[in-house]
Design a protein around this motif. Structure first.
Motif, PDB file in Angstrom:
ATOM      1  N   ASP A 223      33.733   9.508  -4.639  1.00  0.00           N
ATOM      2  CA  ASP A 223      32.698  10.491  -4.314  1.00  0.00           C
ATOM      3  C   ASP A 223      31.741   9.882  -3.299  1.00  0.00           C
ATOM      4  O   ASP A 223      31.030   8.910  -3.604  1.00  0.00           O
ATOM      5  N   GLU A 224      31.740  10.408  -2.108  1.00  0.00           N
ATOM      6  CA  GLU A 224      30.906   9.871  -1.035  1.00  0.00           C
ATOM      7  C   GLU A 224      29.635  10.694  -0.806  1.00  0.00           C
ATOM      8  O   GLU A 224      28.886  10.439   0.139  1.00  0.00           O
ATOM      9  N   ARG A 225      29.370  11.683  -1.647  1.00  0.00           N
ATOM     10  CA  ARG A 225      28.202  12.538  -1.455  1.00  0.00           C
ATOM     11  C   ARG A 225      26.907  11.755  -1.642  1.00  0.00           C
ATOM     12  O   ARG A 225      26.803  10.899  -2.518  1.00  0.00           O
ATOM     13  N   ASN A 295      26.694  13.473  -7.731  1.00  0.00           N
ATOM     14  CA  ASN A 295      27.581  12.323  -7.582  1.00  0.00           C
ATOM     15  C   ASN A 295      27.236  11.308  -8.666  1.00  0.00           C
ATOM     16  O   ASN A 295      26.325  10.501  -8.512  1.00  0.00           O
ATOM     17  N   GLN A 297      28.944   8.762  -9.628  1.00  0.00           N
ATOM     18  CA  GLN A 297      29.269   7.400  -9.229  1.00  0.00           C
ATOM     19  C   GLN A 297      28.072   6.718  -8.571  1.00  0.00           C
ATOM     20  O   GLN A 297      27.838   5.515  -8.774  1.00  0.00           O
TER      21      GLN A 297
END
Length: 396
Positions: A223-225, A295, A297
Motif C-alpha cells: 500500500d503506497e497511499r 493505509n 501499513q
C-alpha cells in the motif's frame, strides 16, 4: 497463464486474493477475480477483470447481535449460495488454466475446475482451517462453538459435520455437470495438498499426517497511499495514539465507548476506524479522531498499539509494523490468532469477545508495557513479505 482467483467473505477473505492478483498481473499473466460485489471498485482499480458472486456483504458489519437463522432459512441460504457460486465461477473460469480458491467457503471451485479439466488450488489463510491434532478448528459462537470445549479430535469431527449442509446442493450441481457425488465435503474442498497463505512466524503449520501443506507466507498487497492531512496533523499533535478498529465484521454493542474510555483511562489519544460497523466517537473532544479507509501499513508504524478483532490481515499488518496488539476475537480464526499474539509476547488476547471499559483498559495497559513493545519490534523484521511471489512461482 490465465488464472481465476475466487473467494467468498469480507475484506479479510478478499484482500489476499487481490494481492495475489496484483502480483500475477505485474508478471504479465491474465488474471480475473470472482468475489462479493462490495469489492468491485478495489479490483477494477487494479485493472483486473471482476466477476461478482453473491449479495453485498457490508450490511453484516453493523453493530449489534443478530439471531441465528432458522434451519429452513439456513438451508435456503446454503442452496442460494452454492447456486450463485456455480453460475459465477462457470462463467468466470472460461478459458482459464487454474482456479485458486481463497478461504474456506468457495464451494463450487473444485467442481468447476474438474468439469473444465483445469487445475484447482485451495489456499487457507490460517492453520486452524486445516485439520490437525495440534490445534482446534475455527470457532463459530453462533453455531454453538466455544474455545476449548472439547479435545481437538472431537472438535475436528464436529467441524467435518458442519460442512454436511453443503453436500446435497453441491452434489445436485455436480450431477448436472456429470460429476460423481462427494461424501466428505471438507476433504473435497481443501484437497490433500492445500496451500497456507499465512506467515510462518505468526501462524506456523505443524506437520500433520494426511495433509501435504505448502506454506507460502501471507499474501500482502503493498500500500503506497499517503496518510491524509487530517491524520498527519493528529499524529503530529501529540504522543502516538492507540488505533482501534474492527474492520469489516460486526462489532459488540458499545464498543466505541469502551475503546475510547480505555484509552483515556491510560492517558492516551485514540484513532477509531469507522469500518463496516460504523464505529463512531462518543464526543467531539480533540483527543480522538474518527477515520475511514486508511493505509494501515503506514499508520500502524506510528501508533502506540493496535486494538482489533484478530483478522489475519490486521494481525499480520500490525506485526509487520512492530505495533503491540490487543486482540478481541469474535469468531473463526481470530481466537487462534489472539493466542498466537499473546504467546509471541507481541500483545494481549482480550478475555472474552465483549469488552468493557475496565477489561479493555486492563488489556491495553499490559500491551503498552515496554517489554511487549520490544517484543513487537523484534518480531516485525521476521514477518515475510514474499508470499505472493512464492504463490506465483508455484502456480507457474
Amino acid at each position: 497463464m490465465r488464472v481465476l482467483l475466487s473467494t467468498i467473505g469480507s475484506r479479510g477473505d478478499v484482500q489476499p486474493v487481490v494481492a495475489l492478483a496484483a502480483h500475477l498481473k505485474r508478471l504479465g499473466h491474465e488474471v480475473r477475480v470472482c468475489a462479493p460485489p462490495d469489492f468491485r471498485a478495489q479490483v477494477e482499480g487494479l485493472a483486473v477483470p471482476f466477476i461478482p458472486v453473491g449479495p453485498e456483504l457490508r450490511s453484516t458489519g453493523k453493530t449489534g447481535m443478530v439471531a441465528p437463522p432458522t434451519p429452513q432459512q439456513r438451508r435456503q441460504l446454503i442452496e442460494t449460495t452454492v447456486a450463485d457460486q456455480f453460475t459465477a465461477l462457470m462463467s468466470a473460469a472460461e478459458g482459464c488454466d487454474v482456479i485458486v480458491a481463497g478461504g474456506y467457503l468457495v464451494i463450487a471451485g473444485r467442481s468447476v475446475a474438474e468439469h473444465l479439466g483445469i487445475r484447482y488450488v485451495m489456499a487457507a489463510y490460517c492453520p486452524v482451517f486445516l485439520p490437525s491434532p495440534h490445534h482446534a478448528p475455527p470457532v463459530f459462537p453462533m453455531l454453538g462453538d466455544t474455545p476449548g470445549s472439547a479435545d481437538n479430535a472431537t472438535l475436528w469431527e464436529r467441524d467435518q459435520h458442519k460442512y454436511a449442509i453443503f453436500r446435497d446442493p453441491l452434489n445436485a450441481h455436480r450431477e448436472a455437470l456429470g460429476l460423481a457425488p462427494v461424501t466428505d465435503v471438507r476433504a473435497h474442498l481443501f484437497t490433500d495438498k492445500p496451500w497456507l497463505a499465512a506467515d510462518p512466524v505468526l501462524a506456523p503449520w505443524p506437520p500433520t499426517d494426511g495433509l501435504d501443506v505448502t506454506q507460502t507466507g501471507a499474501w500482502i498487497l503493498p500500500d503506497e497511499r499517503q496518510l491524509s492531512a487530517e491524520i498527519e496533523a493528529f499524529l503530529e499533535a501529540g504522543e502516538p495514539p492507540v488505533y482501534f478498529g474492527f474492520g469489516s465484521i460486526r462489532a459488540p454493542q458499545d464498543l466505541s465507548r469502551a475503546m475510547i474510555e480505555s484509552a483515556r483511562a491510560l492517558g492516551r489519544r485514540a484513532i477509531v476506524l469507522q469500518g463496516w460497523a460504523d464505529l463512531s466517537l462518543v464526543d467531539d473532544a480533540d483527543d480522538c479522531l474518527s477515520i475511514g479507509e486508511v493505509n494501515q501499513q503506514a499508520l500502524f508504524k506510528r501508533v502506540a498499539a493496535v486494538v482489533h478483532h484478530g483478522g489475519a490481515g490486521t494481525t499480520t499488518t500490525a506485526a509487520r509494523a512492530g505495533a503491540p496488539q490487543v486482540v478481541i476475537p469474535q469468531h473463526s480464526d481470530q481466537f487462534y490468532l489472539a493466542d498466537r499474539v499473546a504467546s509471541l509476547g507481541i500483545g494481549v488476547a482480550h478475555d472474552g469477545s465483549t469488552p468493557t471499559t475496565a477489561s479493555l483498559t486492563s488489556a491495553l495497559a499490559r500491551a503498552l508495557e515496554p517489554e511487549v513493545a520490544a517484543n513487537a519490534k523484534g518480531i516485525a523484521g521476521t514477518v515475510r513479505t514474499d508470499g505472493t511471489a512464492v504463490a506465483a512461482r508455484l502456480l507457474v
